[in-house]
Scaffold this motif. Structure first.
Motif, PDB file in Angstrom:
ATOM      1  N   LEU A 244       0.814  -1.213   0.000  1.00 53.00           N
ATOM      2  CA  LEU A 244       0.000   0.000   0.000  1.00 53.00           C
ATOM      3  C   LEU A 244       0.847   1.262   0.000  1.00 53.00           C
ATOM      4  CD1 LEU A 244      -2.722  -1.006   2.592  1.00 53.00           C
ATOM      5  CD2 LEU A 244      -3.185  -0.296   0.258  1.00 53.00           C
ATOM      6  N   THR A 245       2.022   1.197   0.589  1.00 54.34           N
ATOM      7  CA  THR A 245       2.784   2.415   0.864  1.00 54.34           C
ATOM      8  C   THR A 245       4.065   2.550   0.072  1.00 54.34           C
ATOM      9  OG1 THR A 245       3.864   1.294   2.728  1.00 54.34           O
ATOM     10  CG2 THR A 245       1.873   2.546   3.203  1.00 54.34           C
ATOM     11  N   PHE A 246       4.546   1.469  -0.520  1.00 52.14           N
ATOM     12  CA  PHE A 246       5.785   1.551  -1.287  1.00 52.14           C
ATOM     13  C   PHE A 246       5.472   2.000  -2.712  1.00 52.14           C
ATOM     14  CE2 PHE A 246       9.293  -0.832   1.063  1.00 52.14           C
ATOM     15  CZ  PHE A 246       8.758  -0.539   2.297  1.00 52.14           C
ATOM     16  N   THR A 247       4.883   3.161  -2.787  1.00 55.76           N
ATOM     17  CA  THR A 247       4.562   3.796  -4.061  1.00 55.76           C
ATOM     18  C   THR A 247       4.244   5.256  -3.769  1.00 55.76           C
ATOM     19  OG1 THR A 247       3.126   3.695  -6.025  1.00 55.76           O
ATOM     20  CG2 THR A 247       2.102   3.261  -3.903  1.00 55.76           C
ATOM     21  N   ALA A 248       4.155   6.062  -4.799  1.00 51.75           N
ATOM     22  CA  ALA A 248       3.858   7.481  -4.595  1.00 51.75           C
ATOM     23  C   ALA A 248       2.350   7.704  -4.562  1.00 51.75           C
ATOM     24  CB  ALA A 248       4.475   8.314  -5.708  1.00 51.75           C
ATOM     25  N   PRO A 249       1.848   8.506  -3.621  1.00 48.84           N
ATOM     26  CA  PRO A 249       0.399   8.785  -3.554  1.00 48.84           C
ATOM     27  C   PRO A 249      -0.026   9.748  -4.661  1.00 48.84           C
ATOM     28  CG  PRO A 249       1.556  10.071  -1.915  1.00 48.84           C
ATOM     29  CD  PRO A 249       2.591   9.178  -2.539  1.00 48.84           C
ATOM     30  N   TYR A 250      -1.315   9.771  -4.933  1.00 49.99           N
ATOM     31  CA  TYR A 250      -1.819  10.635  -6.001  1.00 49.99           C
ATOM     32  C   TYR A 250      -1.591  12.113  -5.706  1.00 49.99           C
ATOM     33  CZ  TYR A 250      -4.908  11.999  -9.838  1.00 49.99           C
ATOM     34  OH  TYR A 250      -5.407  12.534 -10.998  1.00 49.99           O
ATOM     35  N   THR A 251      -1.450  12.441  -4.444  1.00 49.24           N
ATOM     36  CA  THR A 251      -1.202  13.845  -4.108  1.00 49.24           C
ATOM     37  C   THR A 251       0.155  14.324  -4.585  1.00 49.24           C
ATOM     38  OG1 THR A 251      -0.604  13.002  -1.914  1.00 49.24           O
ATOM     39  CG2 THR A 251      -2.749  14.064  -2.137  1.00 49.24           C
ATOM     40  N   PHE A 252       1.027  13.423  -5.013  1.00 48.49           N
ATOM     41  CA  PHE A 252       2.298  13.880  -5.561  1.00 48.49           C
ATOM     42  C   PHE A 252       2.096  14.529  -6.930  1.00 48.49           C
ATOM     43  CE2 PHE A 252       2.520  10.387  -8.479  1.00 48.49           C
ATOM     44  CZ  PHE A 252       3.624  10.562  -9.317  1.00 48.49           C
ATOM     45  N   TYR A 253       0.924  14.347  -7.527  1.00 43.06           N
ATOM     46  CA  TYR A 253       0.519  15.166  -8.673  1.00 43.06           C
ATOM     47  C   TYR A 253      -0.084  16.485  -8.183  1.00 43.06           C
ATOM     48  CZ  TYR A 253       0.438  10.810 -11.508  1.00 43.06           C
ATOM     49  OH  TYR A 253       0.741   9.643 -12.151  1.00 43.06           O
ATOM     50  N   ILE A 254      -1.066  16.389  -7.307  1.00 46.99           N
ATOM     51  CA  ILE A 254      -1.914  17.534  -6.975  1.00 46.99           C
ATOM     52  C   ILE A 254      -1.128  18.660  -6.318  1.00 46.99           C
ATOM     53  CG2 ILE A 254      -3.886  18.283  -5.591  1.00 46.99           C
ATOM     54  CD1 ILE A 254      -5.018  15.462  -5.862  1.00 46.99           C
ATOM     55  N   VAL A 255      -0.420  18.342  -5.227  1.00 48.82           N
ATOM     56  CA  VAL A 255       0.232  19.392  -4.437  1.00 48.82           C
ATOM     57  C   VAL A 255       1.297  20.144  -5.231  1.00 48.82           C
ATOM     58  CG1 VAL A 255       1.648  19.837  -2.402  1.00 48.82           C
ATOM     59  CG2 VAL A 255      -0.332  18.320  -2.226  1.00 48.82           C
ATOM     60  N   PRO A 256       2.260  19.485  -5.884  1.00 49.83           N
ATOM     61  CA  PRO A 256       3.264  20.253  -6.637  1.00 49.83           C
ATOM     62  C   PRO A 256       2.673  21.074  -7.780  1.00 49.83           C
ATOM     63  CG  PRO A 256       4.012  18.012  -6.273  1.00 49.83           C
ATOM     64  CD  PRO A 256       2.568  18.044  -5.887  1.00 49.83           C
ATOM     65  N   VAL A 257       1.702  20.523  -8.499  1.00 48.05           N
ATOM     66  CA  VAL A 257       1.125  21.245  -9.629  1.00 48.05           C
ATOM     67  C   VAL A 257       0.352  22.470  -9.154  1.00 48.05           C
ATOM     68  CG1 VAL A 257      -0.621  21.077 -11.454  1.00 48.05           C
ATOM     69  CG2 VAL A 257       1.105  19.287 -11.205  1.00 48.05           C
ATOM     70  N   GLN A 258      -0.299  22.369  -8.011  1.00 50.28           N
ATOM     71  CA  GLN A 258      -0.968  23.545  -7.462  1.00 50.28           C
ATOM     72  C   GLN A 258       0.041  24.562  -6.924  1.00 50.28           C
ATOM     73  OE1 GLN A 258      -3.551  21.620  -4.559  1.00 50.28           O
ATOM     74  NE2 GLN A 258      -5.363  22.076  -5.798  1.00 50.28           N
ATOM     75  N   ALA A 259       1.092  24.092  -6.290  1.00 51.47           N
ATOM     76  CA  ALA A 259       1.953  24.984  -5.515  1.00 51.47           C
ATOM     77  C   ALA A 259       3.051  25.664  -6.318  1.00 51.47           C
ATOM     78  CB  ALA A 259       2.592  24.198  -4.361  1.00 51.47           C
ATOM     79  N   MET A 260       3.713  24.958  -7.226  1.00 52.48           N
ATOM     80  CA  MET A 260       4.975  25.443  -7.792  1.00 52.48           C
ATOM     81  C   MET A 260       4.756  26.521  -8.848  1.00 52.48           C
ATOM     82  SD  MET A 260       7.213  21.937  -7.857  1.00 52.48           S
ATOM     83  CE  MET A 260       8.742  22.859  -8.002  1.00 52.48           C
ATOM     84  N   THR A 261       5.726  27.437  -8.932  1.00 57.66           N
ATOM     85  CA  THR A 261       5.592  28.601  -9.807  1.00 57.66           C
ATOM     86  C   THR A 261       5.553  28.217 -11.276  1.00 57.66           C
ATOM     87  OG1 THR A 261       7.992  28.885  -9.721  1.00 57.66           O
ATOM     88  CG2 THR A 261       6.673  30.168  -8.166  1.00 57.66           C
ATOM     89  N   GLN A 262       6.239  27.154 -11.680  1.00 60.74           N
ATOM     90  CA  GLN A 262       6.211  26.751 -13.089  1.00 60.74           C
ATOM     91  C   GLN A 262       4.912  26.073 -13.475  1.00 60.74           C
ATOM     92  OE1 GLN A 262       8.187  25.576 -10.650  1.00 60.74           O
ATOM     93  NE2 GLN A 262       9.307  23.770 -11.338  1.00 60.74           N
ATOM     94  N   TYR A 263       4.065  25.816 -12.488  1.00 61.18           N
ATOM     95  CA  TYR A 263       2.743  25.269 -12.744  1.00 61.18           C
ATOM     96  C   TYR A 263       1.684  26.325 -12.390  1.00 61.18           C
ATOM     97  CZ  TYR A 263       5.374  20.884 -13.097  1.00 61.18           C
ATOM     98  OH  TYR A 263       6.268  19.914 -13.453  1.00 61.18           O
ATOM     99  N   PHE A 264       0.825  26.097 -11.405  1.00 61.45           N
ATOM    100  CA  PHE A 264      -0.279  27.024 -11.141  1.00 61.45           C
ATOM    101  C   PHE A 264       0.014  28.058 -10.054  1.00 61.45           C
ATOM    102  CE2 PHE A 264      -2.757  23.466 -13.048  1.00 61.45           C
ATOM    103  CZ  PHE A 264      -3.239  24.166 -14.136  1.00 61.45           C
ATOM    104  N   ASN A 265       1.084  27.905  -9.307  1.00 59.38           N
ATOM    105  CA  ASN A 265       1.557  28.936  -8.365  1.00 59.38           C
ATOM    106  C   ASN A 265       0.462  29.349  -7.375  1.00 59.38           C
ATOM    107  OD1 ASN A 265       3.315  30.764  -7.201  1.00 59.38           O
ATOM    108  ND2 ASN A 265       2.835  32.402  -8.663  1.00 59.38           N
ATOM    109  N   MET A 266      -0.048  28.367  -6.630  1.00 55.46           N
ATOM    110  CA  MET A 266      -1.077  28.622  -5.615  1.00 55.46           C
ATOM    111  C   MET A 266      -0.443  28.440  -4.227  1.00 55.46           C
ATOM    112  SD  MET A 266      -4.267  26.569  -7.355  1.00 55.46           S
ATOM    113  CE  MET A 266      -4.829  26.970  -9.012  1.00 55.46           C
ATOM    114  N   PRO A 267      -0.141  29.501  -3.510  1.00 57.07           N
ATOM    115  CA  PRO A 267       0.620  29.396  -2.254  1.00 57.07           C
ATOM    116  C   PRO A 267      -0.037  28.532  -1.181  1.00 57.07           C
ATOM    117  CG  PRO A 267       0.583  31.658  -3.038  1.00 57.07           C
ATOM    118  CD  PRO A 267      -0.377  30.899  -3.902  1.00 57.07           C
ATOM    119  N   PHE A 268      -1.385  28.437  -1.143  1.00 59.02           N
ATOM    120  CA  PHE A 268      -2.029  27.659  -0.084  1.00 59.02           C
ATOM    121  C   PHE A 268      -1.607  26.191  -0.121  1.00 59.02           C
ATOM    122  CE2 PHE A 268      -4.995  26.958  -3.591  1.00 59.02           C
ATOM    123  CZ  PHE A 268      -5.272  25.601  -3.465  1.00 59.02           C
ATOM    124  N   ALA A 269      -1.173  25.700  -1.295  1.00 55.43           N
ATOM    125  CA  ALA A 269      -0.804  24.289  -1.413  1.00 55.43           C
ATOM    126  C   ALA A 269       0.491  23.966  -0.681  1.00 55.43           C
ATOM    127  CB  ALA A 269      -0.682  23.899  -2.887  1.00 55.43           C
TER     128      ALA A 269
END
Length: 875
Positions: A244-269
């Motif tokens: 169950l845990t030896f893999t990356a969770p789906y949030t490894f898509y959501i959080v970086p894409v919301q947060a990082m400046t080269q993507y959507f640059n949303m500081p709350f993430a």
């Protein structure tokens, strides 16, 4: 005596994995037909020879004790009962590609000639053979892959929920989550995998069993620090938690894409509270549906879950206590134990991976044809691994590049996927060379989103202050453009949904009906005797354990939604919590069809693209509403099927359902919390998610997620697929899926005994280019074909005992060796300050020319400075 009318004994075909049998002698005076069985037949073997006996036992995947039990069962089974079972067997496996076609035909021949059953004295060997098949179907598994890995016995008194198992499992969950989430940002990613946890758990568990005292106490039952030897059920419980845990969770898509400046640059993430809430919501969801799917995807014997067999095999290797010699290649008898082969295979792969993984990286992406002319656009487009279609007959010397699934997926599954990839590659080349959809101005197989100058699409240029689409800004800037590979990938994804739905309806509707019948019995007819072929021996053995109450699963349908609502409403997401609720409708309809496909073929059918379309229509222009809708519409089914796969592991290992349930819950909580606390560290790595990132942390998965979000959520399907829009024709994928399966169904009914048609699986064919999605290509999968043909078609057919003993163990060993080598390279060589790197041609050649750039456009941008429609003219 003559052999002109001989027939083959069906079970011998089955037990020896479709070996050729000797023709039978026929009594001319009576016209008697009978079948002779080779001297390696399990029931007629020369028991004076130990090695022959061991080999014969392995040919049906059983031990000597099970062999004796089968012989006893044959003696007491009546012919009438055997006929009843064989009729059900023939009906259940009529369209089952995992069931040997020759065996199925021979069973049908037996059933179609009632004179054989009516005159058993005239056909003693045929009758005995048919009885054996009936016994195997009821007292073991119909599939040799399962029989060689899973024992048809159980010891209900064996300790499972022990303190040491929980301690090891939770510690492994924390370590595995951290490492796998970190490496999920790398290209290619490296996953530790469950096999590493299995390897490490055995010596640790054995050590605890030797040194801990037998201190006992009572807390919801009696417990001990040391209840005895470390056993296979404890080992599998730890493996399930690790799985169950030896893999990356789906949030490894959501959080970086919301947060990082080269993507959507949303500081709350970047806020920890948000990351934890969304992680709990995303990772816990799916358990509720998993519980409802047990009757359809866990209990039936046809639900093999091929990917789980290497996990079962490794646990068996450590705990079987049997080391039978087997005859193998070069006419030799091999006596090495499973444990020894695992350790040797792991060490060899660890040492070998140092070359493609660090010392000589060109061995990994062995794009040798592009090295001839690195700047040749056409050569790279056709043969390139990173920048083209990967049409290279030998593209890698890296086991990790292909993933190793060739050692456990059935051959028909692998071959169908490769065939689909080849066809898709030809279509992509045709689209690119004809400049359809302006693809000639872009790299052929990129998963990026481009503007009308060929540069990366700047999504912030078309969004207002609330993150919604501003039509005026959109008209002034550019439409989004996509490479040929990404467009064709989406078309095949569209076809996969309609193909999966129609395939399951046409070929598996009776299986579904049996599942609903079982659900009905479980609620209203608890005491009704179930047919002993509907579920296999493993299901009947599991009936001694208490099931998980349905309200447990109902609660797990509600709790994650509460976490999700808190994350969406408690932070400035500008999204509505409604996305969480109407996002559940789609998986409720489709999860059963795609679950059946995955449990039988080993190929997952993800709902992400369908969720993109529907979510884009509903949430057009609203980024976060789209992301949350997609998360629930797609991930709920993905998570549920992942949990179901683990329930099958527990089913094979005979772990009580309630213990499995709580182990999954505990592991998921650890998984969610650890991964959510890790994101800010990863996003702080220098140049992460850019082409200049250290340690290859270029984030290919996050970039694809970002592209999909722009494609579907910001621009919306209306602007992409509406009448007169540039990607309208892509919608042809939906009816093509129906047509492909309909034609296949008609051919199967017209030619029911065709071996070729039986080996074709239209959903697996369509899923080839979807599974190996852009920017990946045939080069990432062709190695699986070579491995599979060698393992399943050569070793298994010629040396079945050798294959049965070592195939799945070697698969686990190689994956484990690569994972440990990847950790060593990253933490010991690359990560320390002034990290080590080797600057030479063997590492630098992969970065030259178009291949190093991820592909080059074929056409220059026109003199007007853009391609496609003029800005301001977008309808």
């Amino acid at each position: 005596m003559s052999d002109s009318d001989s027939i083959r004994a069906a079970p011998a075909t089955y037990l020896e994995d479709e070996k050729n049998l000797h023709d039978a002698d026929v009594d001319d005076s009576k016209g008697t037909k009978d079948a002779a069985i080779t001297n390696t037949h399990v029931l007629e073997v020369d028991h004076n020879g130990f090695e022959k006996k061991a080999e014969a036992v392995l040919e049906i995947g059983t031990n000597e004790e099970e062999l004796a039990r089968l012989e006893a069962s044959i003696e007491v089974m009546s012919i009438e009962r055997a006929v009843v079972i064989l009729k059900q067997l023939a009906e259940m496996h009529r369209d089952d590609q995992n069931f040997p076609s020759d065996l199925l035909h021979e069973i049908n021949d037996f059933l179609e000639d009632p004179s054989i059953a009516a005159n058993p004295d005239m056909y003693p060997k045929v009758i005995r053979a048919m009885k054996l098949e009936a016994v195997l179907a009821t007292e073991n598994s119909p599939y040799v892959e399962v029989r060689v890995n899973v024992d048809p016995t159980d010891d209900p008194t064996m300790p499972v929920s022990t303190i040491r198992a929980w301690f090891i499992g939770i510690i492994f969950c924390a370590i595995g989550t951290f490492i796998d989430t970190l490496f999920a940002f790398r290209n290619p990613s490296i996953s530790i995998g469950t096999n590493v946890a299995q390897l490490a758990a055995y010596p640790i568990g054995t050590f605890f069993a030797r040194v801990l005292p037998d201190w006992r106490f009572r807390f919801f039952g009696e417990h001990s620090l040391n209840p005895g030897p470390f056993n296979r059920k404890e080992h599998m419980l730890i493996s399930i938690m690790a799985n169950l845990t030896f893999t990356a969770p789906y949030t490894f898509y959501i959080v970086p894409v919301q947060a990082m400046t080269q993507y959507f640059n949303m500081p709350f993430a970047f806020e920890r509270g948000y990351q934890i809430l969304i992680s709990l919501a995303v990772n816990l969801f799916g358990y509720g549906m998993a519980g409802l799917l047990r009757r359809f995807l866990v209990y039936p014997s046809s639900a093999i879950w091929p990917g789980s067999l290497s996990t079962v095999a490794l646990v068996k290797a450590f705990h079987s206590g049997i080391n039978e010699p087997v005859k193998g290649p070069f006419n030799r008898t091999y006596k090495a134990s499973r444990e020894k082969i695992f350790l040797v295979g792991m060490i060899v792969m660890f040492c070998y991976y140092m070359f493609p993984g660090f010392i000589f990286q060109a061995l990994s992406a062995f794009s040798w044809m592009t090295w001839i002319a690195p700047d040749n656009v056409n050569l790279t487009a056709v043969t390139g691994i990173y920048g083209g279609m990967g049409l290279n007959p030998w593209p890698t010397f890296d086991y990790n590049l292909s993933g190793g699934s060739g050692l456990y997926l059935p051959t028909y599954s692998v071959v169908n996927q490769v065939a689909g990839l080849l066809v898709a590659a030809c279509i992509i080349l045709a689209v690119w060379y004809t400049n359809t959809w302006n693809t000639g101005y872009l790299p052929i197989n990129s998963n990026g989103t481009f503007d009308n100058t060929g540069g990366s699409y700047n999504v912030t240029a078309i969004l207002n202050s609330k993150g919604a689409l501003d039509e005026g800004l959109y008209q002034a800037y550019s439409k989004p453009f996509f490479g040929a590979g990404y467009i064709v990938y989406n078309m095949w994804a569209f076809a996969s949904y309609t193909a999966a739905f129609s395939y399951v309806f046409l070929f598996h509707r009776k299986d579904i009906a049996r599942g609903f019948k079982g659900v009905y019995r479980s609620f209203f007819k608890h005491d009704e005797e179930e047919d002993n072929l509907e579920e296999d021996i493993h299901y009947r053995l599991m009936k001694v354990y208490r099931e998980v109450p349905e309200w447990h699963y109902l609660l797990l349908l509600i709790l994650p939604i509460a976490f999700g609502c808190a994350a969406v409403a408690g932070y400035p997401t500008n999204a509505t919590v409604g996305a969480l609720f109407y996002g559940l409708i789609m998986p409720a309809v489709l999860i059963l069809p795609i679950g059946i496909i995955q449990s039988v073929t080993g190929i997952p059918v993800a709902l992400n693209i369908l969720a993109d379309i529907i979510g884009g229509v509903i949430n057009a222009g609203h980024v976060n509403s789209f992301i949350y809708f997609k998360c629930w519409a797609y991930l709920s089914s993905w998570q549920a099927l992942s949990f179901v796969g683990d329930l099958k592991l527990a089913h094979y290992a005979k772990i009580p359902p309630r213990i499995t349930f709580w182990a999954q819950i505990a592991a998921t909580f650890v998984y969610a919390i650890i991964s959510s606390l890790e994101y800010n560290f990863i996003m702080g790595i220098s140049d992460v998610c850019t082409e200049d990132a250290s340690f290859r942390f270029t984030c290919p998965y996050q970039t694809s997620f970002y592209s999909a979000t722009i494609f579907w959520g910001v621009i919306s399907p209306k602007k992409l697929f509406g009448p007169g829009q540039q990607y309208n024709m892509m919608l042809l994928g939906f009816p093509l899926g129906f047509v492909a399966v309909g034609v296949y169904w008609a051919l199967r009914r017209k030619f029911p005994r065709s071996k070729f048609l039986r080996s074709v699986h239209p959903v697996a064919f369509i899923m080839g280019p979807v599974t190996t999605a852009t920017p990946y290509n045939l080069a990432y999968f062709i190695g699986n074909l070579y491995l599979n043909l060698f393992s399943f078609q050569y070793l298994r057919k010629h040396y079945l005992a050798f294959w049965a003993k070592w195939n799945y163990v070697i698969s686990a060993a190689f994956s484990c060796g690569i994972a440990i080598a990847g950790l060593f390279i990253f933490f010991a060589l690359e990560l320390p300050k002034g990290g080590l790197s080797i600057d030479w041609w063997g590492n630098n050649v992969v970065g030259l020319g178009c291949e190093g750039a991820g592909g080059c456009p074929r056409l220059p941008v026109p003199d007007v400075g853009y391609f496609g429609p003029a800005p301001g003219s977008y309808s």
